[in-house]
Design a protein around this motif. Structure first.
Motif, PDB file in Angstrom:
ATOM      1  N   ALA A  91      39.244  53.365  21.967  1.00  9.18           N
ATOM      2  CA  ALA A  91      38.784  52.805  20.689  1.00  9.18           C
ATOM      3  C   ALA A  91      37.735  51.732  20.957  1.00  9.18           C
ATOM      4  N   PRO A  92      36.568  51.801  20.337  1.00 10.06           N
ATOM      5  CA  PRO A  92      35.490  50.831  20.609  1.00 10.06           C
ATOM      6  C   PRO A  92      35.816  49.440  20.075  1.00 10.06           C
ATOM      7  N   ARG A  93      35.428  48.417  20.860  1.00 12.99           N
ATOM      8  CA  ARG A  93      35.670  47.034  20.451  1.00 12.99           C
ATOM      9  C   ARG A  93      34.397  46.230  20.290  1.00 12.99           C
ATOM     10  N   GLY A  94      33.303  46.646  20.952  1.00 14.20           N
ATOM     11  CA  GLY A  94      32.076  45.870  20.945  1.00 14.20           C
ATOM     12  C   GLY A  94      31.556  45.714  22.357  1.00 14.20           C
ATOM     13  N   SER A  95      30.843  44.625  22.619  1.00 17.85           N
ATOM     14  CA  SER A  95      30.203  44.441  23.925  1.00 17.85           C
ATOM     15  C   SER A  95      30.379  43.013  24.415  1.00 17.85           C
ATOM     16  N   ILE A  96      30.553  42.878  25.735  1.00 19.09           N
ATOM     17  CA  ILE A  96      30.683  41.573  26.390  1.00 19.09           C
ATOM     18  C   ILE A  96      29.615  41.461  27.469  1.00 19.09           C
ATOM     19  N   LEU A  97      28.861  40.367  27.446  1.00 23.00           N
ATOM     20  CA  LEU A  97      27.927  40.027  28.515  1.00 23.00           C
ATOM     21  C   LEU A  97      28.503  38.835  29.265  1.00 23.00           C
ATOM     22  N   PHE A  98      28.748  39.015  30.562  1.00 20.80           N
ATOM     23  CA  PHE A  98      29.374  37.979  31.382  1.00 20.80           C
ATOM     24  C   PHE A  98      28.375  37.429  32.394  1.00 20.80           C
ATOM     25  N   MET A  99      28.332  36.091  32.505  1.00 24.89           N
ATOM     26  CA  MET A  99      27.432  35.426  33.448  1.00 24.89           C
ATOM     27  C   MET A  99      28.250  34.576  34.428  1.00 24.89           C
ATOM     28  N   PRO A 100      28.099  34.814  35.732  1.00 20.73           N
ATOM     29  CA  PRO A 100      28.914  34.117  36.740  1.00 20.73           C
ATOM     30  C   PRO A 100      28.436  32.701  37.021  1.00 20.73           C
ATOM     31  N   GLY A 101      29.154  32.032  37.930  1.00 23.47           N
ATOM     32  CA  GLY A 101      28.893  30.630  38.222  1.00 23.47           C
ATOM     33  C   GLY A 101      27.911  30.412  39.356  1.00 23.47           C
ATOM     34  N   ARG A 102      27.775  29.141  39.771  1.00 24.01           N
ATOM     35  CA  ARG A 102      26.860  28.810  40.864  1.00 24.01           C
ATOM     36  C   ARG A 102      27.322  29.473  42.154  1.00 24.01           C
ATOM     37  N   ALA A 103      26.380  30.071  42.861  1.00 25.08           N
ATOM     38  CA  ALA A 103      26.629  30.754  44.138  1.00 25.08           C
ATOM     39  C   ALA A 103      27.480  32.007  43.975  1.00 25.08           C
ATOM     40  N   ASP A 104      27.686  32.432  42.736  1.00 23.14           N
ATOM     41  CA  ASP A 104      28.493  33.616  42.449  1.00 23.14           C
ATOM     42  C   ASP A 104      27.655  34.886  42.496  1.00 23.14           C
ATOM     43  N   PHE A 105      28.339  35.992  42.373  1.00 27.42           N
ATOM     44  CA  PHE A 105      27.725  37.303  42.202  1.00 27.42           C
ATOM     45  C   PHE A 105      28.725  38.148  41.441  1.00 27.42           C
ATOM     46  N   TYR A 106      28.244  39.152  40.726  1.00 25.96           N
ATOM     47  CA  TYR A 106      29.137  39.847  39.785  1.00 25.96           C
ATOM     48  C   TYR A 106      30.234  40.652  40.460  1.00 25.96           C
ATOM     49  N   GLU A 107      30.082  40.998  41.733  1.00 24.02           N
ATOM     50  CA  GLU A 107      31.152  41.725  42.421  1.00 24.02           C
ATOM     51  C   GLU A 107      32.478  40.967  42.392  1.00 24.02           C
ATOM     52  N   LYS A 108      32.427  39.642  42.378  1.00 18.71           N
ATOM     53  CA  LYS A 108      33.652  38.839  42.360  1.00 18.71           C
ATOM     54  C   LYS A 108      34.489  39.091  41.099  1.00 18.71           C
ATOM     55  N   TYR A 109      33.870  39.618  40.053  1.00 21.15           N
ATOM     56  CA  TYR A 109      34.529  39.749  38.759  1.00 21.15           C
ATOM     57  C   TYR A 109      34.703  41.208  38.335  1.00 21.15           C
ATOM     58  N   LEU A 110      34.576  42.138  39.285  1.00 14.96           N
ATOM     59  CA  LEU A 110      34.706  43.559  38.939  1.00 14.96           C
ATOM     60  C   LEU A 110      36.047  43.864  38.293  1.00 14.96           C
ATOM     61  N   GLU A 111      37.099  43.221  38.789  1.00 19.67           N
ATOM     62  CA  GLU A 111      38.438  43.443  38.236  1.00 19.67           C
ATOM     63  C   GLU A 111      38.465  43.114  36.750  1.00 19.67           C
ATOM     64  N   THR A 112      37.900  41.974  36.401  1.00 24.87           N
ATOM     65  CA  THR A 112      37.866  41.547  35.001  1.00 24.87           C
ATOM     66  C   THR A 112      36.939  42.429  34.170  1.00 24.87           C
ATOM     67  N   LEU A 113      35.771  42.741  34.709  1.00 19.63           N
ATOM     68  CA  LEU A 113      34.824  43.568  33.970  1.00 19.63           C
ATOM     69  C   LEU A 113      35.419  44.930  33.646  1.00 19.63           C
ATOM     70  N   GLU A 114      36.090  45.546  34.624  1.00 18.52           N
ATOM     71  CA  GLU A 114      36.667  46.856  34.376  1.00 18.52           C
ATOM     72  C   GLU A 114      37.853  46.770  33.425  1.00 18.52           C
ATOM     73  N   GLU A 115      38.615  45.695  33.506  1.00 17.83           N
ATOM     74  CA  GLU A 115      39.741  45.534  32.581  1.00 17.83           C
ATOM     75  C   GLU A 115      39.249  45.440  31.140  1.00 17.83           C
ATOM     76  N   TRP A 116      38.153  44.704  30.934  1.00 13.01           N
ATOM     77  CA  TRP A 116      37.577  44.642  29.587  1.00 13.01           C
ATOM     78  C   TRP A 116      37.075  46.012  29.141  1.00 13.01           C
ATOM     79  N   ALA A 117      36.427  46.745  30.059  1.00 10.33           N
ATOM     80  CA  ALA A 117      35.934  48.071  29.710  1.00 10.33           C
ATOM     81  C   ALA A 117      37.082  48.996  29.301  1.00 10.33           C
ATOM     82  N   CYS A 118      38.193  48.900  30.018  1.00 19.35           N
ATOM     83  CA  CYS A 118      39.344  49.740  29.694  1.00 19.35           C
ATOM     84  C   CYS A 118      39.948  49.390  28.340  1.00 19.35           C
ATOM     85  N   ALA A 119      39.666  48.190  27.854  1.00 19.22           N
ATOM     86  CA  ALA A 119      40.157  47.771  26.539  1.00 19.22           C
ATOM     87  C   ALA A 119      39.185  48.148  25.421  1.00 19.22           C
ATOM     88  N   GLY A 120      38.102  48.849  25.768  1.00 18.61           N
ATOM     89  CA  GLY A 120      37.189  49.329  24.748  1.00 18.61           C
ATOM     90  C   GLY A 120      35.860  48.611  24.654  1.00 18.61           C
TER      91      GLY A 120
END
Length: 323
Positions: free
Chosen positions: A44-73
């Protein structure tokens, strides 16, 4: 919110099969790296989330969270800031985290936001961690982005330091004036004076999730980065002062969820508490000694509560549309 993602190191150390990674040119031609994940078919569609990481970060650190949000729609996107992750560097030394002014990042986020909302289905949620949370909040306050809801994880609204807040900007200007502003402001770790072997104690209680970051840095050496420059320090203090100015946060009309660790050793809990109270539609959820700075990468008991708090907030702030 769904938790389909396997909680193993293997799952956190692989780009999801349905994810798309690409490089995207900012208006001045500088390329940043982006990733997007769409919800599984039939969700079921929920909308869209744009996530921006912190200093010295990279998005790979948050793959778990990104995929969990995707699984929620949610249609989920993230990007590495100019000058870090795999979005290039701003100095000859690739280990220095540097920016000449935080307004550059605000402009970048504004351009990214305008491009993203053209194709991302609403409602639109803008989320950020630490420095990313600071920049997200400032972008919303300045009108560079206009999300339907905002989620901030341990936003950098003040520093944990022995230098009093009212002289931090002045101190940064002095240090820029007596040497190369692009030089490292400290030698190792995430915090001046903290030994590198204590770095995990600043970030998370979860040794496996902490090790994920080290794994990705080895697998993708271009992600490696170290301490900030003195110019970053000086400009960060100036940007924090801008957000503290009267009327700035009071003008943010979007609903904002602020997540914080009261024992955070990097960003100031009192500053977060004070700023949250100034937001007209702000909600603050805080944890005690059980949580460190990287709330989205904490041990399961805390991380589960963090993700549940985000899901509850989004259900209220941007409720699912009737089928």
């Amino acid at each position: 919110m769904s938790t389909r993602l396997d909680d193993s190191c293997e799952a956190r150390r692989a780009i999801p099969a349905l994810a798309r990674e690409w490089r995207w040119a900012l208006p001045d031609g500088h390329e940043i790296r982006r990733i997007s994940l769409d919800p599984p078919a039939g969700t079921a569609p929920r909308g869209s989330i744009l996530f921006m990481p912190g200093r010295a970060d990279f998005y790979e650190k948050y793959l778990e969270t990104l995929e969990e949000w995707a699984c929620a729609g949610w249609h989920v996107s993230a990007a590495d800031w100019r000058g870090q992750g795999a979005s290039g560097r701003m100095t000859a030394n690739p280990l220095v985290g540097h920016i000449e002014d935080f307004s550059i990042w605000i402009s970048d986020l504004g351009a990214l936001w305008r491009d993203w909302v053209r194709t991302a289905p609403g409602p639109h949620v803008l989320a950020g961690h630490s420095m990313g949370g600071h920049l997200v909040l400032r972008a919303v306050a300045e009108g560079a982005a206009s999300p339907d809801a905002v989620v901030l994880s341990a936003p950098m609204l003040g520093f944990v330091t022995s230098i009093p807040q009212f002289v931090q900007h002045i101190y940064g200007k002095i240090m820029c004036g007596i040497g190369d502003p692009q030089r490292m402001a400290w030698k190792t770790s995430e915090k001046p004076g903290a030994p590198s072997d204590d770095r995990m104690s600043l970030l998370t209680h979860d040794a496996d999730r902490y090790a994920d970051e080290l794994w990705w840095r080895a697998a993708r050496p271009e992600l490696e980065i170290g301490p900030a420059s003195w110019r970053w320090v000086e400009r960060a203090a100036a940007s924090i002062e801008e957000l503290r100015a009267p009327g700035v946060l009071e003008a943010v009309m979007a609903p904002v969820l602020v997540l914080a660790a009261m024992r955070d050793a990097l960003v100031s809990w009192p500053a977060i508490d004070e700023a949250s109270a100034r937001l007209p539609r702000g909600e603050l959820v805080a944890w005690g000694r059980e949580a460190r700075h990287e709330l989205l990468r904490e041990a399961d008991p805390v991380r589960g509560q963090v993700m549940a708090a985000i899901a509850s907030f989004l259900d209220r702030a941007v409720p699912a549309r009737a089928a």
